[in-house]
Design a protein around this motif. Structure first.
Motif, PDB file in Angstrom:
ATOM      1  N   ALA A  77     -45.902  30.494  -3.013  1.00 27.79           N
ATOM      2  CA  ALA A  77     -46.648  31.202  -3.964  1.00 27.79           C
ATOM      3  C   ALA A  77     -47.626  31.583  -4.584  1.00 27.79           C
ATOM      4  O   ALA A  77     -48.673  31.610  -5.300  1.00 27.79           O
ATOM      5  N   ASN A  78     -47.924  32.992  -3.351  1.00 27.25           N
ATOM      6  CA  ASN A  78     -48.438  33.548  -3.319  1.00 27.25           C
ATOM      7  C   ASN A  78     -50.396  33.724  -3.212  1.00 27.25           C
ATOM      8  O   ASN A  78     -50.671  33.970  -3.437  1.00 27.25           O
ATOM      9  N   LYS A  79     -49.853  32.554  -2.402  1.00 27.07           N
ATOM     10  CA  LYS A  79     -51.583  31.971  -2.151  1.00 27.07           C
ATOM     11  C   LYS A  79     -51.537  32.540  -1.003  1.00 27.07           C
ATOM     12  O   LYS A  79     -51.277  32.295  -0.067  1.00 27.07           O
ATOM     13  N   GLN A  80     -52.779  33.040  -0.514  1.00 23.84           N
ATOM     14  CA  GLN A  80     -53.216  33.471   0.908  1.00 23.84           C
ATOM     15  C   GLN A  80     -53.700  32.937   1.724  1.00 23.84           C
ATOM     16  O   GLN A  80     -54.723  32.052   1.607  1.00 23.84           O
ATOM     17  N   LEU A  81     -53.161  32.599   3.546  1.00 23.30           N
ATOM     18  CA  LEU A  81     -54.146  31.805   3.948  1.00 23.30           C
ATOM     19  C   LEU A  81     -55.366  32.694   4.872  1.00 23.30           C
ATOM     20  O   LEU A  81     -54.816  33.510   4.840  1.00 23.30           O
ATOM     21  N   LYS A  82     -56.474  31.764   4.400  1.00 22.91           N
ATOM     22  CA  LYS A  82     -57.614  33.155   5.005  1.00 22.91           C
ATOM     23  C   LYS A  82     -57.805  32.538   6.320  1.00 22.91           C
ATOM     24  O   LYS A  82     -57.638  31.889   6.809  1.00 22.91           O
ATOM     25  N   ILE A  83     -57.721  33.874   6.937  1.00 22.03           N
ATOM     26  CA  ILE A  83     -57.966  33.699   8.612  1.00 22.03           C
ATOM     27  C   ILE A  83     -58.736  34.279   9.025  1.00 22.03           C
ATOM     28  O   ILE A  83     -59.213  35.417   8.698  1.00 22.03           O
TER      29      ILE A  83
END
Length: 359
Positions: free
Chosen positions: A165-171
């Motif tokens: 869903a075009n939501k980026q996981l922040k690492i």
């Protein structure tokens, strides 16, 4: 006591600081290795896979399954070889071999704590995951590695993790630029603050090649892994919103969406840094730097920036990790982890050491 079987990587294993009862060098079949050690009691057998004939054939490892306790075997894999491919690692897991690494620190980690199936199960699902994992081979050597002991040249794979869903996981990766700059405790405190926003399951903390998180008590969202398992651990927690990575002495910044470097600006830490790693200061001018456990005045901080050329992102005083620390909310905002407009913390001026960090 441990035993070592080595071949092409014998020079690396020679310097391994372990109690070793037997060390053999050469190239052997799996049957020959079993015959050498089947009647010998040992804690771990460290096998440089290049010492195994036809080591690039996964069938060469099946003989170990019926003759050894696989929990006692640690496979030392040559970097960027066929045996490091996802499909080959998957074959190891299918055989019941869970302990494998490409670096000495990984061996030390696995000596103290063997992997379980849960640690490596995601390797069986490499191409079947809700996250998109893009691996791009980088042919140039990583020139941005910082180590407290020595400079390493490594070939790395660039990994991008993108959620559905075009939501980026922040690492976010944390690296101690000065010795004992406090990355582990800072991650623990940041996780507590961020869980107020994302919930307990939304924030995951991972430490590489160490087990220090265990001293914070029973926290189901704090994990330890080897460098080789880092990507698979990240992949297995793709539903989280934020992952905080304590790199320790491991370097794989390409897995992160952002990386910060911690500097403790005390006299002894800075003098040690300047004396041992003068080149590090030049590198830090291009990095995001946080002054951690900082007791400098505003004037001293200004002088620090001028003298080092480092554009400091944030300054954090010594904090009590037993309580909530609202000062970390602004750091989370600067790292893009929270929306500052949603910050409901008290903005009144405080007294004492915290007052010098009011903005």
């Amino acid at each position: 006591m441990n035993v070592i079987v080595s071949n092409k990587q014998s020079d690396v294993l020679f310097n391994l600081d372990l109690d070793v009862i037997k060390n053999v060098t050469g190239e052997y079949t799996a049957n020959e290795i079993v015959e050498m050690f089947k009647n010998l009691f040992f804690d771990k057998l460290i096998l440089d896979v290049t010492a195994l004939k036809n080591y690039e054939d996964s069938n060469s490892y099946t003989f170990f399954k019926d003759n050894f306790d696989l929990n006692k075997i640690i496979l030392f894999l040559p970097q960027d070889s066929t045996v490091c491919s996802p499909s080959f690692l998957s074959n190891f897991v299918k055989l019941g071999i869970y302990n494998f690494t490409t670096n000495v620190n990984g061996i030390k980690f696995l000596i103290n704590k063997s992997n379980t199936y849960e640690n490596v199960a995601s390797l069986l699902q490499y191409s079947n995951t809700g996250a998109t994992i893009v691996n791009e081979n980088v042919n140039t050597k990583n020139k941005d590695i910082i180590s407290n002991d020595k400079k390493h040249d490594v070939e790395q794979k660039k990994v991008k993790v993108v959620k559905s869903a075009n939501k980026q996981l922040k690492i976010i990766g944390f690296i101690n630029a000065t010795v004992h700059a406090g990355s582990t405790s800072l991650i623990y405190m940041l996780q507590k603050e961020l869980q107020k926003v994302y919930g307990k399951s939304g924030v995951v903390a991972i430490e590489v090649n160490r087990h220090d998180f265990q001293y914070f008590g029973n926290n189901s969202n704090m994990f330890a892994c080897t460098g080789d398992n880092l990507v698979s651990i990240i992949r297995s927690h793709q539903d989280a919103e934020v992952i905080l990575v304590d790199f320790n002495d491991y370097r794989s910044e390409s897995v992160c969406t952002d990386t910060v470097y911690l500097v403790e600006p005390s006299v002894i830490r800075m003098n040690r840094l300047v004396r041992n790693r003068m080149d590090l200061l030049k590198k830090l001018t291009q990095k995001k730097v946080i002054l951690n456990k900082c007791l400098l005045s505003k004037g001293d901080i200004s002088d620090f920036k001028t003298e080092t050329g480092i554009d400091v992102l944030f300054e954090i005083p010594p904090l009590n990790d037993r309580v909530d620390n609202s000062i970390l909310n602004e750091l989370c905002s600067k790292l893009g982890l929270v929306d500052k407009s949603d910050d409901n913390t008290n903005s009144e001026t405080t007294n004492g050491i915290f007052s010098i960090f009011n903005r």
